[in-house]
Design a protein around this motif. Sequence first.
Motif, PDB file in Angstrom:
ATOM      1  N   ASN A 124       0.636  19.057  11.636  1.00 47.30           N
ATOM      2  CA  ASN A 124       1.656  18.396  12.446  1.00 47.30           C
ATOM      3  C   ASN A 124       2.128  17.116  11.779  1.00 47.30           C
ATOM      4  O   ASN A 124       3.292  16.741  11.885  1.00 47.30           O
ATOM      5  CB  ASN A 124       1.105  18.035  13.825  1.00 47.30           C
ATOM      6  N   ALA A 125       1.200  16.428  11.118  1.00 48.08           N
ATOM      7  CA  ALA A 125       1.525  15.120  10.550  1.00 48.08           C
ATOM      8  C   ALA A 125       0.604  14.816   9.372  1.00 48.08           C
ATOM      9  O   ALA A 125      -0.450  15.428   9.210  1.00 48.08           O
ATOM     10  CB  ALA A 125       1.373  14.033  11.614  1.00 48.08           C
ATOM     11  N   ILE A 126       1.038  13.859   8.578  1.00 53.07           N
ATOM     12  CA  ILE A 126       0.256  13.286   7.488  1.00 53.07           C
ATOM     13  C   ILE A 126       0.359  11.775   7.613  1.00 53.07           C
ATOM     14  O   ILE A 126       1.154  11.263   8.410  1.00 53.07           O
ATOM     15  CB  ILE A 126       0.782  13.741   6.104  1.00 53.07           C
ATOM     16  N   LEU A 127      -0.411  11.076   6.806  1.00 56.94           N
ATOM     17  CA  LEU A 127      -0.245   9.628   6.674  1.00 56.94           C
ATOM     18  C   LEU A 127       0.212   9.373   5.249  1.00 56.94           C
ATOM     19  O   LEU A 127      -0.302   9.982   4.307  1.00 56.94           O
ATOM     20  CB  LEU A 127      -1.561   8.890   6.929  1.00 56.94           C
ATOM     21  N   PHE A 128       1.167   8.466   5.086  1.00 55.46           N
ATOM     22  CA  PHE A 128       1.707   8.183   3.753  1.00 55.46           C
ATOM     23  C   PHE A 128       1.804   6.678   3.553  1.00 55.46           C
ATOM     24  O   PHE A 128       2.233   5.959   4.461  1.00 55.46           O
ATOM     25  CB  PHE A 128       3.096   8.811   3.591  1.00 55.46           C
ATOM     26  N   ALA A 129       1.400   6.227   2.371  1.00 54.92           N
ATOM     27  CA  ALA A 129       1.472   4.808   2.030  1.00 54.92           C
ATOM     28  C   ALA A 129       2.193   4.626   0.704  1.00 54.92           C
ATOM     29  O   ALA A 129       1.984   5.395  -0.238  1.00 54.92           O
ATOM     30  CB  ALA A 129       0.071   4.196   1.928  1.00 54.92           C
ATOM     31  N   GLY A 130       3.014   3.599   0.643  1.00 55.38           N
ATOM     32  CA  GLY A 130       3.640   3.195  -0.603  1.00 55.38           C
ATOM     33  C   GLY A 130       2.762   2.160  -1.295  1.00 55.38           C
ATOM     34  O   GLY A 130       1.567   2.053  -1.000  1.00 55.38           O
ATOM     35  N   PRO A 131       3.347   1.363  -2.161  1.00 51.69           N
ATOM     36  CA  PRO A 131       2.569   0.383  -2.924  1.00 51.69           C
ATOM     37  C   PRO A 131       1.819  -0.640  -2.068  1.00 51.69           C
ATOM     38  O   PRO A 131       0.856  -1.250  -2.535  1.00 51.69           O
ATOM     39  CB  PRO A 131       3.630  -0.310  -3.789  1.00 51.69           C
ATOM     40  N   ASP A 132       2.231  -0.816  -0.811  1.00 53.29           N
ATOM     41  CA  ASP A 132       1.533  -1.773   0.056  1.00 53.29           C
ATOM     42  C   ASP A 132       0.216  -1.234   0.610  1.00 53.29           C
ATOM     43  O   ASP A 132      -0.535  -1.971   1.250  1.00 53.29           O
ATOM     44  CB  ASP A 132       2.440  -2.214   1.213  1.00 53.29           C
ATOM     45  N   ALA A 133      -0.080   0.054   0.376  1.00 54.98           N
ATOM     46  CA  ALA A 133      -1.315   0.708   0.837  1.00 54.98           C
ATOM     47  C   ALA A 133      -1.467   0.659   2.355  1.00 54.98           C
ATOM     48  O   ALA A 133      -2.574   0.672   2.870  1.00 54.98           O
ATOM     49  CB  ALA A 133      -2.547   0.124   0.141  1.00 54.98           C
ATOM     50  N   ALA A 134      -0.353   0.618   3.076  1.00 51.13           N
ATOM     51  CA  ALA A 134      -0.365   0.661   4.535  1.00 51.13           C
ATOM     52  C   ALA A 134       0.046   2.068   4.960  1.00 51.13           C
ATOM     53  O   ALA A 134       1.191   2.487   4.726  1.00 51.13           O
ATOM     54  CB  ALA A 134       0.583  -0.379   5.123  1.00 51.13           C
ATOM     55  N   MET A 135      -0.860   2.804   5.554  1.00 53.03           N
ATOM     56  CA  MET A 135      -0.584   4.181   5.966  1.00 53.03           C
ATOM     57  C   MET A 135       0.381   4.214   7.145  1.00 53.03           C
ATOM     58  O   MET A 135       0.258   3.446   8.094  1.00 53.03           O
ATOM     59  CB  MET A 135      -1.882   4.888   6.356  1.00 53.03           C
ATOM     60  N   ARG A 136       1.341   5.129   7.050  1.00 54.53           N
ATOM     61  CA  ARG A 136       2.315   5.340   8.119  1.00 54.53           C
ATOM     62  C   ARG A 136       2.265   6.791   8.543  1.00 54.53           C
ATOM     63  O   ARG A 136       2.127   7.685   7.707  1.00 54.53           O
ATOM     64  CB  ARG A 136       3.705   4.966   7.632  1.00 54.53           C
ATOM     65  N   LEU A 137       2.391   7.029   9.831  1.00 51.67           N
ATOM     66  CA  LEU A 137       2.345   8.371  10.392  1.00 51.67           C
ATOM     67  C   LEU A 137       3.677   9.070  10.158  1.00 51.67           C
ATOM     68  O   LEU A 137       4.737   8.542  10.496  1.00 51.67           O
ATOM     69  CB  LEU A 137       2.042   8.272  11.891  1.00 51.67           C
TER      70      LEU A 137
END
Length: 147
Positions: A124-137
Amino acid sequence: MDRSLAACADAYVRAHYVVALPCGGEAAMRLGRPCPALSDIMAARGAATACFLTAWNPRSQPRSEAENQADQTRLKARIEALGLSWLGAEGRDPDGGWDAEPSLVALGLSFQQACDLGDAFGQNAILFAGPDAAMRLVFCLLGKAEA
């Protein structure tokens, strides 16, 4: 158990996400907040992105451990075939209502690759982070017809 999208979203927001550290131990990842330990690993490995995902229990439907492990092995192989590395991880229910799900944090996936893998493994979902290493749903299945 209520498996509506709203109930799933609530569970994802409340969940505890941890990543296994190469030196031992684990680090907590909170949605929308930088994870310094993950940031350090990303920098050391030259990865601009990180993605928390699993192949367990597609569409939040419980399956046997054997089925889940087989798909998780396939997910790891897909990431390795892209020439990327991953770290062990786990998603945990703080209320104990569901078993912890073995997961992984793939380093260096593009956003599209991450979404495609989540979709390919029925998540249903993943978590993704860019260079800031903050995971987003990130929801994978919105707008897709059920087969």
